[in-house]
Structure formats: C-alpha cells, structure tokens
Write a protein that holds these residues in place. Structure first.
Motif, mmCIF file in Angstrom:
data_model
loop_
_atom_site.group_PDB
_atom_site.id
_atom_site.type_symbol
_atom_site.label_atom_id
_atom_site.label_comp_id
_atom_site.label_asym_id
_atom_site.label_seq_id
_atom_site.Cartn_x
_atom_site.Cartn_y
_atom_site.Cartn_z
ATOM 1 N N GLY A 205 0.790 -1.228 0.000
ATOM 2 C CA GLY A 205 0.000 0.000 0.000
ATOM 3 C C GLY A 205 0.822 1.278 0.000
ATOM 4 N N HIS A 206 2.141 1.172 -0.148
ATOM 5 C CA HIS A 206 3.027 2.343 -0.150
ATOM 6 C C HIS A 206 2.662 3.254 -1.323
ATOM 7 C CE1 HIS A 206 7.550 3.723 -0.187
ATOM 8 N NE2 HIS A 206 6.724 4.744 -0.377
ATOM 9 N N LEU A 207 2.174 4.455 -1.002
ATOM 10 C CA LEU A 207 1.744 5.416 -2.016
ATOM 11 C C LEU A 207 2.735 6.564 -2.145
ATOM 12 C CD1 LEU A 207 -2.033 5.670 -1.065
ATOM 13 C CD2 LEU A 207 -1.075 4.525 -3.068
ATOM 14 N N LEU A 208 2.731 7.194 -3.314
ATOM 15 C CA LEU A 208 3.504 8.407 -3.575
ATOM 16 C C LEU A 208 2.539 9.489 -4.030
ATOM 17 C CD1 LEU A 208 6.415 6.823 -5.631
ATOM 18 C CD2 LEU A 208 6.447 7.425 -3.203
ATOM 19 N N VAL A 209 2.721 10.700 -3.536
ATOM 20 C CA VAL A 209 1.925 11.850 -3.961
ATOM 21 C C VAL A 209 2.870 12.776 -4.714
ATOM 22 C CG1 VAL A 209 0.409 13.725 -3.243
ATOM 23 C CG2 VAL A 209 0.455 11.589 -1.918
ATOM 24 N N CYS A 210 2.594 13.007 -6.009
ATOM 25 C CA CYS A 210 3.511 13.750 -6.877
ATOM 26 C C CYS A 210 2.800 14.912 -7.566
ATOM 27 C CB CYS A 210 4.035 12.855 -8.003
ATOM 28 S SG CYS A 210 4.794 11.334 -7.482
ATOM 29 N N PRO A 211 3.451 16.056 -7.673
ATOM 30 C CA PRO A 211 2.897 17.086 -8.544
ATOM 31 C C PRO A 211 3.106 16.666 -10.001
ATOM 32 C CG PRO A 211 5.034 17.788 -7.739
ATOM 33 C CD PRO A 211 4.726 16.465 -7.075
ATOM 34 N N TYR A 212 2.242 17.113 -10.875
ATOM 35 C CA TYR A 212 2.447 16.826 -12.303
ATOM 36 C C TYR A 212 3.690 17.547 -12.814
ATOM 37 C CZ TYR A 212 -2.321 15.018 -12.439
ATOM 38 O OH TYR A 212 -3.466 14.288 -12.214
ATOM 39 N N ARG A 213 3.912 18.753 -12.307
ATOM 40 C CA ARG A 213 5.029 19.574 -12.769
ATOM 41 C C ARG A 213 6.338 18.975 -12.279
ATOM 42 N NH1 ARG A 213 7.450 24.662 -11.176
ATOM 43 N NH2 ARG A 213 6.400 24.476 -9.169
ATOM 44 N N HIS A 214 7.327 18.976 -13.164
ATOM 45 C CA HIS A 214 8.653 18.439 -12.855
ATOM 46 C C HIS A 214 9.418 19.480 -12.036
ATOM 47 C CE1 HIS A 214 11.993 15.652 -13.629
ATOM 48 N NE2 HIS A 214 12.751 16.734 -13.708
ATOM 49 N N VAL A 215 9.380 19.314 -10.726
ATOM 50 C CA VAL A 215 10.045 20.225 -9.810
ATOM 51 C C VAL A 215 10.739 19.370 -8.754
ATOM 52 C CG1 VAL A 215 7.910 20.539 -8.493
ATOM 53 C CG2 VAL A 215 9.714 22.223 -8.280
ATOM 54 N N PRO A 216 12.001 19.660 -8.412
ATOM 55 C CA PRO A 216 12.735 18.767 -7.517
ATOM 56 C C PRO A 216 12.498 18.972 -6.024
ATOM 57 C CG PRO A 216 14.205 20.441 -8.367
ATOM 58 C CD PRO A 216 12.877 20.644 -9.040
ATOM 59 N N LEU A 217 12.285 20.189 -5.585
ATOM 60 C CA LEU A 217 12.277 20.465 -4.146
ATOM 61 C C LEU A 217 10.950 21.056 -3.680
ATOM 62 C CD1 LEU A 217 15.861 21.996 -3.920
ATOM 63 C CD2 LEU A 217 15.155 19.682 -3.273
ATOM 64 N N TYR A 218 10.605 20.752 -2.460
ATOM 65 C CA TYR A 218 9.340 21.185 -1.866
ATOM 66 C C TYR A 218 9.189 22.701 -1.881
ATOM 67 C CZ TYR A 218 5.468 21.158 1.476
ATOM 68 O OH TYR A 218 4.257 21.316 2.092
ATOM 69 N N ASP A 219 10.279 23.422 -1.606
ATOM 70 C CA ASP A 219 10.176 24.881 -1.574
ATOM 71 C C ASP A 219 10.059 25.503 -2.967
ATOM 72 O OD1 ASP A 219 12.829 24.390 -2.296
ATOM 73 O OD2 ASP A 219 13.662 25.923 -0.969
ATOM 74 N N GLU A 220 10.147 24.695 -4.009
ATOM 75 C CA GLU A 220 9.951 25.182 -5.375
ATOM 76 C C GLU A 220 8.544 24.895 -5.886
ATOM 77 O OE1 GLU A 220 13.099 23.773 -7.921
ATOM 78 O OE2 GLU A 220 14.623 24.312 -6.452
ATOM 79 N N ALA A 221 7.755 24.169 -5.106
ATOM 80 C CA ALA A 221 6.367 23.880 -5.485
ATOM 81 C C ALA A 221 5.516 25.128 -5.269
ATOM 82 C CB ALA A 221 5.828 22.715 -4.656
ATOM 83 N N THR A 222 4.484 25.264 -6.071
ATOM 84 C CA THR A 222 3.570 26.399 -5.934
ATOM 85 C C THR A 222 2.654 26.182 -4.733
ATOM 86 O OG1 THR A 222 1.821 25.422 -7.291
ATOM 87 C CG2 THR A 222 3.545 26.686 -8.460
ATOM 88 N N PRO A 223 2.028 27.240 -4.230
ATOM 89 C CA PRO A 223 1.061 27.066 -3.144
ATOM 90 C C PRO A 223 -0.066 26.092 -3.521
ATOM 91 C CG PRO A 223 1.622 29.383 -3.352
ATOM 92 C CD PRO A 223 2.252 28.668 -4.527
ATOM 93 N N GLU A 224 -0.497 26.118 -4.769
ATOM 94 C CA GLU A 224 -1.550 25.202 -5.222
ATOM 95 C C GLU A 224 -1.072 23.747 -5.184
ATOM 96 O OE1 GLU A 224 -2.183 29.240 -6.639
ATOM 97 O OE2 GLU A 224 -0.517 27.893 -7.045
ATOM 98 N N GLU A 225 0.174 23.528 -5.582
ATOM 99 C CA GLU A 225 0.739 22.174 -5.549
ATOM 100 C C GLU A 225 0.895 21.673 -4.117
ATOM 101 O OE1 GLU A 225 3.387 22.235 -9.682
ATOM 102 O OE2 GLU A 225 4.213 23.129 -7.855
ATOM 103 N N THR A 226 1.436 22.506 -3.233
ATOM 104 C CA THR A 226 1.637 22.054 -1.850
ATOM 105 C C THR A 226 0.301 21.816 -1.154
ATOM 106 O OG1 THR A 226 1.883 24.327 -1.035
ATOM 107 C CG2 THR A 226 3.903 23.128 -1.585
ATOM 108 N N THR A 227 -0.698 22.645 -1.438
ATOM 109 C CA THR A 227 -2.026 22.440 -0.847
ATOM 110 C C THR A 227 -2.617 21.123 -1.305
ATOM 111 O OG1 THR A 227 -2.458 24.813 -0.651
ATOM 112 C CG2 THR A 227 -4.380 23.357 -0.725
#
Length: 158
Positions: free
Chosen positions: A55-77
C-alpha cells in the motif's frame, strides 16, 4: 529484486532507462498501467513500484520540480490534501495502525527520483516487522501491486 537488479545508483538514479522521469511519464499512461490511484488538478497519487510496505503510495505534482520549496502554493495544498485522503483510504481499506510520511529531498538525502518531488505515504501495522529483514535482508510483501492498486483505486472517494 527488481529494484536491486535495475542498478538504481549514480546521478541518473530513479530515471527510466531512456533517462526520462518516471513521474512525468506515469500520467501519460492509463491509471491501471501506471498504478495511479487518483488524479487531482495539480498532483496525483500512485503506488510505489518498489514499496517499503504493501500500500506504499507516492503523492507527486504533475510539474517536474525537484524540491518542496519550489512547489507552488496550489501544488503544496493539493499534495497535503491528497496525503490526508490517502491516509483515510489506507486506514479504511487496509486497516493500518499508523503511517510513515515524508519526502527525501535530493540524492544525498536518499531520494530515489531526486529530480521530481514526491511524498511517501507508507502504511504501518503493529506487527508488520518480522524476521525476514533481519535474517534474510528481505521484506515480505504478500499483496501484488495490481491487487493493491484495484483496492485503493476503488476505495478512493469520488
């Protein structure tokens, strides 16, 4: 064994044989083929091909971004919301007792696919450890990925 024999080391660790990003390629495939449990607007949830636990799941943004602080507010939400839903689905479907949740940021921190941000949601059970990892350096995963995908995909709220 599939992970070990695929030689996941070095600067291209985690990339496909052709050098492409598996988390960019997965959404181009069918849900069942890519083991995608749910697709959101900015992120999606899929089963880990090399799970630490059933059951090990991964949650990924569609956008190719390497680091959490580079994700948009919409992606992190959406990553946070999908992580919460994943926990609820796993608790209901798998009757797990707890979770390991986290992100390995960068190769040095243990990220298997360092170039594409992803959060691990690993279900845990009170008795999920046994002698296999200690004696044989092997973890028993008694459920096939396809069966796990079907169960979690069907349990995900509409």
């Amino acid at each position: 064994m599939a992970y070990i024999s695929s030689n996941h080391t070095g600067p291209n660790a985690g990339s496909s044989p052709d050098g492409s990003c598996p988390f960019c390629e997965a959404p181009k495939r069918t849900d069942e083929e890519a083991l995608i449990v749910h697709r959101g607007e900015h992120a999606y949830v899929l089963l880990n091909l090399f799970p630490y636990n059933s059951g090990h799941l991964l949650v990924c943004p569609y956008r190719h971004v390497p680091l959490y602080d580079e994700a948009t507010p919409e992606e992190t939400t959406e990553i946070a919301e999908l992580t919460q839903t994943a926990m609820r689905v796993l608790r209901e479907d798998s009757r797990c007792d707890g979770f390991n949740i986290g992100m390995n940021q960068g190769v040095i921190a243990g990220a298997g696919v360092a170039a594409h941000l992803h959060q691990h949601v690993v279900p845990r059970w009170a008795a999920d450890a046994n002698f296999f990892p200690i004696i044989g350096s092997t973890k028993a995963l008694p459920v096939l990925l396809g069966d796990t995908w079907r169960s979690l995909h069907d349990a995900w709220p509409a």
